[in-house]
Design a protein around this motif. Structure first.
Motif, PDB file in Angstrom:
ATOM      1  N   GLU A  24       0.843  -1.190   0.000  1.00  0.00           N
ATOM      2  CA  GLU A  24       0.000   0.000   0.000  1.00  0.00           C
ATOM      3  C   GLU A  24       0.882   1.244   0.000  1.00  0.00           C
ATOM      4  OE1 GLU A  24      -3.339   0.135  -0.174  1.00  0.00           O
ATOM      5  OE2 GLU A  24      -3.267  -2.042  -0.414  1.00  0.00           O
ATOM      6  N   VAL A  26       2.352   4.889   0.925  1.00  0.00           N
ATOM      7  CA  VAL A  26       2.444   5.634   2.174  1.00  0.00           C
ATOM      8  C   VAL A  26       2.204   7.102   1.862  1.00  0.00           C
ATOM      9  CG1 VAL A  26       3.956   6.287   4.080  1.00  0.00           C
ATOM     10  CG2 VAL A  26       4.093   3.998   3.108  1.00  0.00           C
ATOM     11  N   ARG A  27       1.272   7.693   2.589  1.00  0.00           N
ATOM     12  CA  ARG A  27       0.989   9.114   2.379  1.00  0.00           C
ATOM     13  C   ARG A  27       2.135   9.948   2.930  1.00  0.00           C
ATOM     14  NH1 ARG A  27      -4.732   9.634   5.145  1.00  0.00           N
ATOM     15  NH2 ARG A  27      -3.390   8.897   6.788  1.00  0.00           N
ATOM     16  N   LYS A  29       2.082  12.778   4.463  1.00  0.00           N
ATOM     17  CA  LYS A  29       1.850  13.312   5.810  1.00  0.00           C
ATOM     18  C   LYS A  29       2.058  12.249   6.889  1.00  0.00           C
ATOM     19  CE  LYS A  29      -3.134  12.783   6.089  1.00  0.00           C
ATOM     20  NZ  LYS A  29      -4.392  13.497   6.278  1.00  0.00           N
ATOM     21  N   ASP A  30       2.065  10.973   6.523  1.00  0.00           N
ATOM     22  CA  ASP A  30       2.340   9.911   7.489  1.00  0.00           C
ATOM     23  C   ASP A  30       3.834   9.701   7.709  1.00  0.00           C
ATOM     24  OD1 ASP A  30      -0.352   9.516   7.791  1.00  0.00           O
ATOM     25  OD2 ASP A  30      -0.440   7.856   6.354  1.00  0.00           O
ATOM     26  N   THR A  31       4.680  10.369   6.932  1.00  0.00           N
ATOM     27  CA  THR A  31       6.121  10.188   7.067  1.00  0.00           C
ATOM     28  C   THR A  31       6.765  11.267   7.928  1.00  0.00           C
ATOM     29  OG1 THR A  31       6.604  11.487   5.069  1.00  0.00           O
ATOM     30  CG2 THR A  31       6.243   9.110   4.800  1.00  0.00           C
ATOM     31  N   GLU A  33       6.935  13.415  11.541  1.00  0.00           N
ATOM     32  CA  GLU A  33       6.577  13.402  12.958  1.00  0.00           C
ATOM     33  C   GLU A  33       6.757  14.803  13.513  1.00  0.00           C
ATOM     34  OE1 GLU A  33       8.081  11.456  17.184  1.00  0.00           O
ATOM     35  OE2 GLU A  33       8.925  10.758  15.305  1.00  0.00           O
ATOM     36  N   GLU A  34       5.735  15.324  14.127  1.00  0.00           N
ATOM     37  CA  GLU A  34       5.800  16.656  14.708  1.00  0.00           C
ATOM     38  C   GLU A  34       5.791  16.551  16.220  1.00  0.00           C
ATOM     39  OE1 GLU A  34       2.727  19.147  13.224  1.00  0.00           O
ATOM     40  OE2 GLU A  34       3.274  18.817  11.131  1.00  0.00           O
TER      41      GLU A  34
END
Length: 59
Positions: A24, A26-27, A29-31, A33-34
């Motif tokens: 699948e 990976v978006r 924004k999912d990579t 970390e804030e």
């Protein structure tokens, strides 16, 4: 000999099932970390004039 062929066919079937499709996506924004930044602790006198030397490792 026939038993080896069966096990090889079974292994081939498992591989083809595993690798027959792409994972699948990976978006973006999912990579990322804030985390909130940590404020400098000026009350305890934690200032160190050689912080750059410690951070860079004496290069």
């Amino acid at each position: 000999m026939e038993d080896e062929r069966r096990s090889a066919d079974a292994a081939q079937r498992r591989r083809s099932l595993r690798f027959s499709k792409l994972p699948e996506p990976v978006r973006l924004k999912d990579t990322v970390e804030e985390r909130p930044t940590v404020a400098h602790d000026s009350v305890s006198g934690a200032y160190n004039p050689d912080w750059w030397l410690i951070r860079v490792g004496g290069l």
